[in-house]
Design a protein around this motif. Structure first.
Motif, PDB file in Angstrom:
ATOM      1  N   LYS A 205       0.845  -1.188   0.000  1.00  0.00           N
ATOM      2  CA  LYS A 205       0.000   0.000   0.000  1.00  0.00           C
ATOM      3  C   LYS A 205       0.886   1.245   0.000  1.00  0.00           C
ATOM      4  N   PRO A 206       0.611   2.225  -0.849  1.00  0.00           N
ATOM      5  CA  PRO A 206       1.469   3.410  -0.878  1.00  0.00           C
ATOM      6  C   PRO A 206       1.346   4.216   0.412  1.00  0.00           C
ATOM      7  N   LEU A 207       2.434   4.913   0.745  1.00  0.00           N
ATOM      8  CA  LEU A 207       2.516   5.679   1.986  1.00  0.00           C
ATOM      9  C   LEU A 207       2.645   7.160   1.676  1.00  0.00           C
ATOM     10  N   LEU A 208       1.822   7.969   2.302  1.00  0.00           N
ATOM     11  CA  LEU A 208       1.934   9.423   2.245  1.00  0.00           C
ATOM     12  C   LEU A 208       2.485   9.921   3.565  1.00  0.00           C
ATOM     13  N   LEU A 209       3.618  10.634   3.503  1.00  0.00           N
ATOM     14  CA  LEU A 209       4.152  11.342   4.663  1.00  0.00           C
ATOM     15  C   LEU A 209       3.665  12.779   4.555  1.00  0.00           C
ATOM     16  N   LEU A 210       2.647  13.098   5.356  1.00  0.00           N
ATOM     17  CA  LEU A 210       1.943  14.382   5.259  1.00  0.00           C
ATOM     18  C   LEU A 210       2.548  15.380   6.232  1.00  0.00           C
ATOM     19  N   ASN A 211       3.038  16.485   5.686  1.00  0.00           N
ATOM     20  CA  ASN A 211       3.677  17.502   6.510  1.00  0.00           C
ATOM     21  C   ASN A 211       2.629  18.269   7.324  1.00  0.00           C
ATOM     22  N   GLN A 212       2.689  18.120   8.654  1.00  0.00           N
ATOM     23  CA  GLN A 212       1.799  18.831   9.571  1.00  0.00           C
ATOM     24  C   GLN A 212       2.632  19.394  10.724  1.00  0.00           C
ATOM     25  N   PRO A 213       3.446  20.414  10.434  1.00  0.00           N
ATOM     26  CA  PRO A 213       4.356  20.949  11.446  1.00  0.00           C
ATOM     27  C   PRO A 213       3.600  21.669  12.556  1.00  0.00           C
ATOM     28  N   GLU A 214       4.270  21.859  13.660  1.00  0.00           N
ATOM     29  CA  GLU A 214       3.716  22.694  14.735  1.00  0.00           C
ATOM     30  C   GLU A 214       3.929  24.150  14.343  1.00  0.00           C
ATOM     31  N   ASP A 215       2.843  24.827  14.023  1.00  0.00           N
ATOM     32  CA  ASP A 215       2.962  26.169  13.435  1.00  0.00           C
ATOM     33  C   ASP A 215       1.679  26.939  13.716  1.00  0.00           C
ATOM     34  N   TYR A 216       1.829  28.080  14.391  1.00  0.00           N
ATOM     35  CA  TYR A 216       0.651  28.920  14.592  1.00  0.00           C
ATOM     36  C   TYR A 216       0.674  30.169  13.714  1.00  0.00           C
ATOM     37  N   TRP A 217       1.687  30.283  12.842  1.00  0.00           N
ATOM     38  CA  TRP A 217       1.746  31.394  11.886  1.00  0.00           C
ATOM     39  C   TRP A 217       0.969  31.082  10.604  1.00  0.00           C
ATOM     40  N   HIS A 218       0.922  29.809  10.266  1.00  0.00           N
ATOM     41  CA  HIS A 218       0.303  29.404   9.010  1.00  0.00           C
ATOM     42  C   HIS A 218      -0.692  28.281   9.260  1.00  0.00           C
ATOM     43  N   MET A 219      -1.618  28.144   8.304  1.00  0.00           N
ATOM     44  CA  MET A 219      -2.590  27.062   8.373  1.00  0.00           C
ATOM     45  C   MET A 219      -1.886  25.738   8.090  1.00  0.00           C
ATOM     46  N   VAL A 220      -1.998  24.811   8.989  1.00  0.00           N
ATOM     47  CA  VAL A 220      -1.395  23.491   8.824  1.00  0.00           C
ATOM     48  C   VAL A 220      -2.369  22.591   8.079  1.00  0.00           C
ATOM     49  N   SER A 221      -1.833  21.744   7.204  1.00  0.00           N
ATOM     50  CA  SER A 221      -2.684  20.835   6.435  1.00  0.00           C
ATOM     51  C   SER A 221      -3.548  19.985   7.370  1.00  0.00           C
ATOM     52  N   PRO A 222      -4.849  19.973   7.161  1.00  0.00           N
ATOM     53  CA  PRO A 222      -5.702  19.108   7.989  1.00  0.00           C
ATOM     54  C   PRO A 222      -5.540  17.653   7.581  1.00  0.00           C
ATOM     55  N   ASP A 223      -6.028  16.758   8.415  1.00  0.00           N
ATOM     56  CA  ASP A 223      -6.063  15.357   8.024  1.00  0.00           C
ATOM     57  C   ASP A 223      -6.923  15.224   6.768  1.00  0.00           C
ATOM     58  N   PRO A 224      -6.411  14.568   5.758  1.00  0.00           N
ATOM     59  CA  PRO A 224      -7.169  14.512   4.499  1.00  0.00           C
ATOM     60  C   PRO A 224      -8.369  13.591   4.588  1.00  0.00           C
ATOM     61  N   ASP A 225      -9.349  13.879   3.755  1.00  0.00           N
ATOM     62  CA  ASP A 225     -10.461  12.961   3.561  1.00  0.00           C
ATOM     63  C   ASP A 225     -10.799  12.946   2.076  1.00  0.00           C
ATOM     64  N   GLY A 226     -11.656  12.072   1.685  1.00  0.00           N
ATOM     65  CA  GLY A 226     -12.015  11.986   0.277  1.00  0.00           C
ATOM     66  C   GLY A 226     -11.833  10.577  -0.252  1.00  0.00           C
ATOM     67  N   TYR A 227     -12.207  10.403  -1.507  1.00  0.00           N
ATOM     68  CA  TYR A 227     -12.263   9.073  -2.102  1.00  0.00           C
ATOM     69  C   TYR A 227     -10.903   8.382  -2.167  1.00  0.00           C
TER      70      TYR A 227
END
Length: 441
Positions: A77-99
């Motif tokens: 199964k392919p693996l996505l390493l999703l960048n979600q840094p600790e950051d209050y200056w910028h919007m951090v990527s939310p946990d993805p959803d979708g098909y």
């Protein structure tokens, strides 16, 4: 092609991606693809608009997520390493959803160091991305290997059903914008105002578009890649050329239309060009080399120049002397997909051997044999470019040019009509005209 949605075809697309990359990897190799990083202006803390690595977005519809990685291990199964840094200056990527999410293992990372700790044995990894120094620091030695890239670039021309659906939806979005731009032009808007109306209807920011749109009025239509937007409308708007696209899941639409506000010879020339553009599309068959299609279009341009009394030569004489290049100096089109000018337009095989553009048509971007599931643009033009007309006036054929009519048409700039065409079941399918037909229904 019936109206379909990407989720219906994503599993098959993902399987095809795995097959293509696995066939290009050596036994035991794994693949790490970076999404890309933000790039900053010189001596500044502001970044340029982010453009995702096309290899990354070919796997999943994430297009605005820097510092992420896709890790592919054949058979797993392919693996996505999703960048979600600790950051209050910028919007951090939310946990993805979708098909697409159920088809992936997704792990959150906080930094490049975090990513480096997740990739496993570097000796088995092949890396694709710009961050070559970072990859070397992780111990990876196979970085952007030419043979692998040549193989997957060549295959990228063959669109999966998922990709075709995405590109149809991108055309739908772009066509809605084009119709809004036409209305704005006819109401007397400036180039800048027309562009803003286009973006409003497509619901894209400029940075999200596949390329910077061309919105040209009057003589600006003669500048092939016109790059400005006048804030003030001209005293009289004679013509508009708009070359503007849209994105859907990272796949591009690339559409051009030309309009005039007045009846007359330029309006007639637009109508005639549209007919010739549609006729050359109907000529498309599998096994035809795109160079042949380009040459056929130059013969059609010669026919227009003759029938409108712009040049008083035979069509053969115009083509043989390359006079038509003055009026159509760019290529007929290019591959389209994850990039506007998609890769491998010159490639003749997975091995990477190439066929260059013909010497008399140096701007042509596509020299491949046309095959089923290829998607490309067909974008003939006919322009009145002062620099090229000046050269023509010094040529042996100058006496056969109707210079009075040329001068009458120069204020209109020129014409380009561009559609996105897929070859499906041995026949051309026009994604762009399909979208216009739906909008007008």
């Amino acid at each position: 092609m019936n109206k379909e949605t990407p989720d219906q075809h994503y599993p098959a697309h993902l399987a095809e991606q795995q097959r293509r990359y696995a066939s290009a990897l050596a036994d035991g190799q794994r693949l790490l693809i970076a999404s890309g990083a933000l790039k900053y202006a010189f001596l500044d803390d502001h970044s340029y608009p982010f453009k995702v690595n096309p290899h990354f977005k070919s796997w999943l519809p994430l297009t605005d997520n820097p510092d992420c990685f896709v890790l592919i291990t054949p058979g797993e199964k392919p693996l996505l390493l999703l960048n979600q840094p600790e950051d209050y200056w910028h919007m951090v990527s939310p946990d993805p959803d979708g098909y697409w999410v159920p088809h992936w293992e997704i792990q959150s990372i906080k930094s490049f160091r975090d990513a480096g700790n997740r990739i496993g044995d570097p000796d088995s990894l092949v890396f694709i991305g710009e961050e070559e120094e970072m990859a070397r620091s992780w111990g990876i030695t196979e970085i952007n290997p030419r043979g692998l890239l040549a193989s997957v670039h060549f295959d990228r021309a063959y669109k999966t059903d998922y990709e075709l659906v995405c590109m149809q939806e991108a055309n739908d979005r772009a066509v809605a914008g084009h119709l809004a731009a036409e209305r704005a032009f006819l109401s007397g808007s400036s180039e800048f105002e027309i562009q803003q109306e286009y973006l409003s209807v497509t619901s894209e920011r400029e940075k999200d578009a596949p390329y910077s749109a061309i919105v040209a009025l009057n003589e600006h239509c003669a500048v092939l890649h016109y790059q400005h937007y006048d804030r003030h409308a001209p005293a009289q708007s004679l013509s508009m050329l708009i070359d503007a696209g849209a994105n859907m899941n990272g796949y591009a639409a690339d559409i051009t239309r030309t309009y005039t506000a007045h009846a007359g010879i330029f309006a007639d020339l637009i109508e005639a060009m549209d007919k010739q553009q549609q006729a050359v599309i109907q000529d498309i068959r599998p096994g035809m080399n795109y160079i042949e299609l380009h040459e056929n279009m130059h013969r059609r341009i010669a026919g227009l120049l003759k029938s409108f009394d712009l040049v008083r030569m035979s069509e053969d004489e115009m083509v043989d002397s390359n006079l038509t290049f003055t009026f159509l100096p760019h290529g007929l089109g290019h591959l389209l997909g994850l990039q506007t000018h998609d890769v491998a337009g010159f490639q003749q095989s997975r091995d990477g051997d190439e066929r260059a553009a013909p010497t008399n048509y140096p701007a042509l971007r596509l020299t491949r044999t046309i095959e089923n599931r290829h998607v490309f643009t067909i974008e003939p033009g006919l322009y009145f470019i002062p620099m090229l007309l000046e050269k023509l006036s010094q040529s042996p054929g100058a006496s056969k040019v109707n210079w009075a009519l040329i001068e009458e048409l120069k204020p209109y700039g020129g014409i380009r009509i561009e559609d996105n065409v897929a070859l499906i079941s041995d026949r051309p399918f026009n994604l762009t005209r399909q979208s216009f037909a739906v909008e007008s229904a």
